[in-house]
Design a protein around this motif. Structure first.
Motif, mmCIF file in Angstrom:
data_model
loop_
_atom_site.group_PDB
_atom_site.id
_atom_site.type_symbol
_atom_site.label_atom_id
_atom_site.label_comp_id
_atom_site.label_asym_id
_atom_site.label_seq_id
_atom_site.Cartn_x
_atom_site.Cartn_y
_atom_site.Cartn_z
ATOM 1 N N VAL A 29 65.829 -16.023 32.159
ATOM 2 C CA VAL A 29 64.593 -16.480 32.784
ATOM 3 C C VAL A 29 64.478 -17.982 32.550
ATOM 4 C CG1 VAL A 29 62.075 -16.342 32.752
ATOM 5 C CG2 VAL A 29 63.443 -14.270 32.477
ATOM 6 N N SER A 31 62.351 -21.741 33.831
ATOM 7 C CA SER A 31 61.263 -22.350 34.599
ATOM 8 C C SER A 31 61.696 -23.664 35.227
ATOM 9 C CB SER A 31 60.033 -22.573 33.707
ATOM 10 O OG SER A 31 60.354 -23.382 32.588
ATOM 11 N N PRO A 71 61.271 -20.114 28.846
ATOM 12 C CA PRO A 71 60.063 -19.714 28.125
ATOM 13 C C PRO A 71 60.401 -19.168 26.733
ATOM 14 C CG PRO A 71 60.045 -18.852 30.360
ATOM 15 C CD PRO A 71 61.416 -19.386 30.123
ATOM 16 N N ALA A 73 59.725 -16.641 24.072
ATOM 17 C CA ALA A 73 59.123 -15.310 23.906
ATOM 18 C C ALA A 73 60.127 -14.405 23.220
ATOM 19 C CB ALA A 73 58.712 -14.726 25.262
ATOM 20 N N GLY A 76 60.790 -8.249 23.364
ATOM 21 C CA GLY A 76 59.942 -7.114 23.694
ATOM 22 C C GLY A 76 60.132 -5.953 22.742
ATOM 23 N N TYR A 147 52.063 -22.873 28.086
ATOM 24 C CA TYR A 147 53.065 -21.895 27.691
ATOM 25 C C TYR A 147 54.133 -22.567 26.825
ATOM 26 C CZ TYR A 147 51.202 -18.426 30.969
ATOM 27 O OH TYR A 147 50.397 -17.522 31.612
ATOM 28 N N THR A 149 57.793 -23.504 25.390
ATOM 29 C CA THR A 149 59.080 -23.616 26.066
ATOM 30 C C THR A 149 60.173 -24.111 25.122
ATOM 31 O OG1 THR A 149 58.662 -25.904 26.759
ATOM 32 C CG2 THR A 149 57.995 -24.144 28.279
ATOM 33 N N ALA A 176 60.336 -10.577 26.881
ATOM 34 C CA ALA A 176 58.933 -10.298 27.215
ATOM 35 C C ALA A 176 58.351 -11.513 27.928
ATOM 36 C CB ALA A 176 58.153 -9.998 25.932
ATOM 37 N N ASP A 177 57.189 -11.334 28.517
ATOM 38 C CA ASP A 177 56.491 -12.467 29.119
ATOM 39 C C ASP A 177 55.930 -13.354 28.019
ATOM 40 O OD1 ASP A 177 56.953 -11.699 31.741
ATOM 41 O OD2 ASP A 177 55.143 -10.449 31.820
ATOM 42 N N GLU A 178 56.089 -14.660 28.194
ATOM 43 C CA GLU A 178 55.545 -15.592 27.224
ATOM 44 C C GLU A 178 54.018 -15.579 27.251
ATOM 45 O OE1 GLU A 178 56.853 -16.263 30.058
ATOM 46 O OE2 GLU A 178 56.356 -18.256 30.854
ATOM 47 N N ASN A 268 57.186 -9.426 20.365
ATOM 48 C CA ASN A 268 56.879 -10.683 21.054
ATOM 49 C C ASN A 268 56.120 -11.630 20.136
ATOM 50 O OD1 ASN A 268 56.963 -12.512 23.156
ATOM 51 N ND2 ASN A 268 55.191 -11.655 24.224
#
Length: 313
Positions: A29, A31, A71, A73, A76, A147, A149, A176-178, A268
């Protein structure tokens, strides 16, 4: 080509510089993602002649760099490395996995020897560049109301980009999502024992990454490291915490802990801790009419290869 149609994949190398099969790669992932596909040391062909004009030059040691913002994170699942873990290892960090029930974690710390490498693929709307033998360095940034990074700069062997019209079939796993950095998600921010109102924490692993191309030899090496960064907090009352005393070095150096823990759900949560950090060059900032202190931070080792620890739990 469309600028937004870009992907980054990474795979371990069984032998340094040998690369890997794209089918074995992990999709990351990102950005932000950029590359400098053809860098190197250039040498001009010298000629003396009766007229002015440039001479041709050759790239005597081609290499490629890929810069990616990823990101920050967890995977999960507590005790499972995040999918960018291979990049951390290729940036000269060791990986320690704890599988004990109730205390599962994955910790990354700087390493001086036995650096791993990775094979990286930069995919851009119908073309692909494979970058074997990649090693690099990282900059971390955690700022309130943003967020968190990591920015990776990876250097590896040059291979000419190729057409790649087949779709990438990998799916993103183990990430996982940050979470935004704020009071709700960021439980701890301590600077030399003071837990105040934090604005930001940033640091660079500070690896010295060099590409060497000699007769019969080519490699990307991490030859040195100096972890450093900055912290910014709301200025405390001087009787509560005297940061002027903490940063002074003319009569002796004060070392203290900087620690930040972000995230609240197992799998996370990331803890960043420097056990012996020197503060320096305090400056004042105005933030919403309140004074903030911004201080440089030098992360020094204790027993060695332990100046900072990044633990996912």
């Amino acid at each position: 080509m469309k600028t937004r149609k870009k992907l980054l994949l990474v795979a371990p190398e069984s032998e340094y510089g040998a690369g890997a099969d794209l089918a074995a790669a992990i999709l990351l992932v990102v950005s932000e993602l950029e590359s400098s596909p053809y860098e190197g040391d250039r040498v001009e062909r010298a000629r003396i002649r009766q007229t002015f004009g440039a001479e041709v030059e050759a790239n005597a040691a081609p290499y490629t760099t890929v810069t990616a913002t990823i990101p920050l994170a967890g995977s999960g699942t507590a005790g499972t490395p995040p999918n960018f873990g291979l990049l951390l290892r290729a940036c000269g960090m060791s990986e320690t996995i704890v599988s004990d029930v109730g205390s599962e974690s994955v910790t990354y710390q700087p390493a001086t020897d036995e650096h791993e490498s990775a094979c990286v693929w930069f995919v851009e709307d119908g073309q692909l560049q494979k970058v074997p033998g990649a090693r690099g360095t990282i900059e971390f940034s955690l700022t309130a109301k943003e967020y968190p990074t990591m920015q990776y700069t990876m250097t590896g062997f040059y291979q000419r980009p190729e057409a790649h019209t087949d779709p990438v079939t990998q799916t993103v796993t183990d990430i996982a999502d940050e979470l935004v950095v704020n009071k709700q998600n960021t439980a701890t921010f301590s600077v030399h024992g003071h837990e105040g109102c934090g604005q930001s924490m940033s640091f660079s692993l500070g690896n010295e990454v060099v590409h060497r191309a000699l007769i019969g030899c080519e490699g990307v090496y991490i030859t040195d490291r100096s972890v450093s960064g900055q912290v910014e907090i709301e200025a405390p009352d001087i009787t509560t915490k005297n940061y002027f005393e903490a940063m002074e070095s003319h009569e002796g150096v004060t070392l203290g802990v900087i620690e930040l823990e972000h995230g609240k759900t197992a799998g996370n949560i990331v803890n960043i801790r420097g056990p012996k950090v020197q503060l320096a060059t305090l400056s004042r900032n105005d933030a919403d009419g309140l004074v903030h202190y911004q201080m440089d931070a030098r992360y020094t080792p204790d027993a060695g290869d332990d100046e900072i620890a990044i633990t996912f739990k």
